[in-house]
Design an enzyme around this catalytic site. Structure first.
Site, PDB file in Angstrom:
ATOM      1  N   THR A  32       0.886  -1.180   0.000  1.00  0.00           N
ATOM      2  CA  THR A  32       0.000   0.000   0.000  1.00  0.00           C
ATOM      3  C   THR A  32       0.912   1.215   0.000  1.00  0.00           C
ATOM      4  O   THR A  32       2.078   1.095   0.362  1.00  0.00           O
ATOM      5  CB  THR A  32      -0.822   0.019   1.321  1.00  0.00           C
ATOM      6  OG1 THR A  32      -1.649  -1.142   1.381  1.00  0.00           O
ATOM      7  CG2 THR A  32      -1.696   1.245   1.462  1.00  0.00           C
ATOM      8  N   ARG A  63     -13.408  -8.130  -0.931  1.00  0.00           N
ATOM      9  CA  ARG A  63     -12.746  -7.843   0.353  1.00  0.00           C
ATOM     10  C   ARG A  63     -12.282  -6.380   0.372  1.00  0.00           C
ATOM     11  O   ARG A  63     -11.665  -5.890  -0.570  1.00  0.00           O
ATOM     12  CB  ARG A  63     -11.544  -8.776   0.543  1.00  0.00           C
ATOM     13  CG  ARG A  63     -10.718  -8.519   1.818  1.00  0.00           C
ATOM     14  CD  ARG A  63      -9.519  -7.628   1.554  1.00  0.00           C
ATOM     15  NE  ARG A  63      -8.643  -7.528   2.728  1.00  0.00           N
ATOM     16  CZ  ARG A  63      -7.644  -6.684   2.833  1.00  0.00           C
ATOM     17  NH1 ARG A  63      -7.359  -5.841   1.842  1.00  0.00           N
ATOM     18  NH2 ARG A  63      -6.904  -6.650   3.909  1.00  0.00           N
ATOM     19  N   VAL A  64     -12.581  -5.693   1.453  1.00  0.00           N
ATOM     20  CA  VAL A  64     -12.149  -4.301   1.614  1.00  0.00           C
ATOM     21  C   VAL A  64     -11.226  -4.245   2.823  1.00  0.00           C
ATOM     22  O   VAL A  64     -11.563  -4.773   3.892  1.00  0.00           O
ATOM     23  CB  VAL A  64     -13.371  -3.375   1.808  1.00  0.00           C
ATOM     24  CG1 VAL A  64     -12.930  -1.973   2.182  1.00  0.00           C
ATOM     25  CG2 VAL A  64     -14.218  -3.356   0.537  1.00  0.00           C
ATOM     26  N   GLY A  65     -10.078  -3.623   2.667  1.00  0.00           N
ATOM     27  CA  GLY A  65      -9.138  -3.494   3.774  1.00  0.00           C
ATOM     28  C   GLY A  65      -9.341  -2.184   4.519  1.00  0.00           C
ATOM     29  O   GLY A  65     -10.422  -1.577   4.492  1.00  0.00           O
ATOM     30  N   ASP A  66      -8.284  -1.752   5.171  1.00  0.00           N
ATOM     31  CA  ASP A  66      -8.348  -0.515   5.961  1.00  0.00           C
ATOM     32  C   ASP A  66      -8.151   0.741   5.107  1.00  0.00           C
ATOM     33  O   ASP A  66      -8.547   1.839   5.511  1.00  0.00           O
ATOM     34  CB  ASP A  66      -7.286  -0.537   7.065  1.00  0.00           C
ATOM     35  CG  ASP A  66      -5.867  -0.673   6.507  1.00  0.00           C
ATOM     36  OD1 ASP A  66      -5.687  -1.356   5.466  1.00  0.00           O
ATOM     37  OD2 ASP A  66      -4.946  -0.103   7.102  1.00  0.00           O
ATOM     38  N   THR A 119       0.137   0.940   6.516  1.00  0.00           N
ATOM     39  CA  THR A 119       0.228  -0.147   5.546  1.00  0.00           C
ATOM     40  C   THR A 119       0.309  -1.437   6.357  1.00  0.00           C
ATOM     41  O   THR A 119       0.578  -1.409   7.551  1.00  0.00           O
ATOM     42  CB  THR A 119       1.474  -0.011   4.647  1.00  0.00           C
ATOM     43  OG1 THR A 119       2.649  -0.056   5.478  1.00  0.00           O
ATOM     44  CG2 THR A 119       1.479   1.305   3.879  1.00  0.00           C
ATOM     45  N   GLY A 120       0.098  -2.553   5.686  1.00  0.00           N
ATOM     46  CA  GLY A 120       0.129  -3.825   6.411  1.00  0.00           C
ATOM     47  C   GLY A 120      -1.257  -4.415   6.538  1.00  0.00           C
ATOM     48  O   GLY A 120      -2.179  -4.030   5.804  1.00  0.00           O
ATOM     49  N   GLY A 155      -4.675  -4.953   6.929  1.00  0.00           N
ATOM     50  CA  GLY A 155      -5.805  -4.051   7.096  1.00  0.00           C
ATOM     51  C   GLY A 155      -6.810  -4.522   8.110  1.00  0.00           C
ATOM     52  O   GLY A 155      -7.424  -3.714   8.825  1.00  0.00           O
TER      53      GLY A 155
END
Ligand code: GLY
Length: 351
Positions: free
Chosen positions: A201, A229-232, A252-253, A255
């Site tokens: 990211t 899928r949705v991350g942070d 980053t990382g 989520g």
């Protein structure tokens, strides 16, 4: 003071801070502020931070500058974690997530699972400016982008398609997908090599010459994720948060860890309390460690198997970064033509 003691004391004080914002704000109040522009990003943002600083030095607003910075990475097919050429979902479709926050107007917006548009950060800004909404997803987001003249393109490059095929062909010896092999190989399953999936990211935060803070986060998300899928990264408070009176933070990382811990807003709240950006990032790391209970996510020492990295600046232009695991770096520009990579703090040293 030992780090664990510091973290315990900071966490206790952090609980108090959220209920007393005025008192805490006073700690950062300077009657004669002299703003020192600064731009921080994840380690893949050397060019992004340099570009953002160049724009800030010429008078640009921090949000426009940071977006122009991350656009370099979104446009770069060689960065397989962001924008064009980002690794796709498990069906081979690239789905992008991003959000922006503009400190001086207290506005922000995100876009999630966006297909075919290489600059989700620009789409997020238009959502912020041209709708009453804060998050658009999927087909609705694509329709919105089309309506605003964003060009559609195939985001899957040969490189990202080949990485996806490699992952798919090495997943299981029980399915019908075969990795490259010779006619003599009897058990193709013996050739299988697991693909280390990760969550690249770019997050970029800036303080401009007017003392205004803004930030942006943009990503193609977890490699080969379940579609949808949705991350942070598109979620305000998780992958990014900005309070113009206090600071800006992003991540980053993994989520999922930030979504469960609202990490970026917590970092800004820790800074409101008076913690330095680095201390605030470490506290967010510790909060994730304390809240990670599932055995599948822990190594033999009961520490998270995954990593999360944070990047933060405050209103004074102080900066810092930290991760759960050692080896973390961040890109920084405090006004020079070229950005530099700095070592971040960490909770645990890798073996
Ligand atoms: N932090 C990026 C993601 O989890 O999608």
């Amino acid at each position: 003071m030992e780090r664990r003691d510091f973290l315990k004391k900071s966490a206790a004080a952090g609980a108090a801070l959220i209920t007393q914002p005025q008192q805490v704000l006073g700690q950062l109040h300077d009657p004669n502020p002299k703003y020192r522009p600064v731009v921080i990003s994840s380690a893949n943002g050397l060019a992004a931070t340099a570009r953002a600083m160049e724009l800030i030095q010429s008078g640009s607003d921090a949000l426009d500058a940071c977006i122009a910075g991350v656009n370099i990475v979104e446009d770069d097919p060689e960065d397989i974690t962001v924008g064009l050429g980002g690794l796709p979902n498990e069906d081979g479709v690239v789905e992008l997530d991003s959000c922006v926050m503009h400190g001086p107007t207290c506005r922000g917006a995100g876009v999630a699972s966006l297909q075919n548009i290489k600059n989700p950060s620009k789409v997020a800004k238009v959502i912020m400016e041209r709708t009453d909404h804060v998050l658009l997803v999927g087909q609705g987001a694509l329709k919105f982008a089309r309506m605003h003249g964003f060009e559609e393109m195939n985001l899957l490059t040969d490189r990202s398609r080949n990485e996806w095929l490699k992952w798919k062909e090495n997943l299981s010896k029980e399915d019908d997908w075969l990795p490259p092999h010779t006619m003599e190989d009897k058990d193709i399953g013996d050739l299988l090599r697991g693909y280390a999936r990760t969550y690249g990211t770019i997050n970029c935060n800036g303080l401009d010459k007017d003392g205004n803070l803004s930030g942006v986060t943009t990503t193609s998300g977890l490699f080969f994720k379940i579609p949808g899928r949705v991350g942070d990264s598109p979620i305000l408070g998780a992958g990014l948060f900005v309070d113009n009176a206090v600071g800006a933070a992003g991540s980053t990382g993994r989520g999922e860890a930030n979504l469960l811990n609202c990490s970026s807003v917590m970092i800004v709240e820790y800074m409101r309390q008076g913690k330095s950006p680095e201390q605030a990032c470490l506290l967010a790391c510790q909060r994730i460690v304390d809240h990670t209970k599932e055995a599948r996510l822990l190594n033999d020492d009961k520490k998270p198997k995954f990593d999360v990295k944070f990047y933060a600046i405050n209103k004074r232009g102080d900066f810092g970064g930290a991760a759960i695991w050692s080896g973390m770096k961040f890109a920084l520009n405090t006004g020079e033509p070229a950005s530099v990579l700095k070592e971040g703090a960490y909770l645990f040293k890798r073996n």
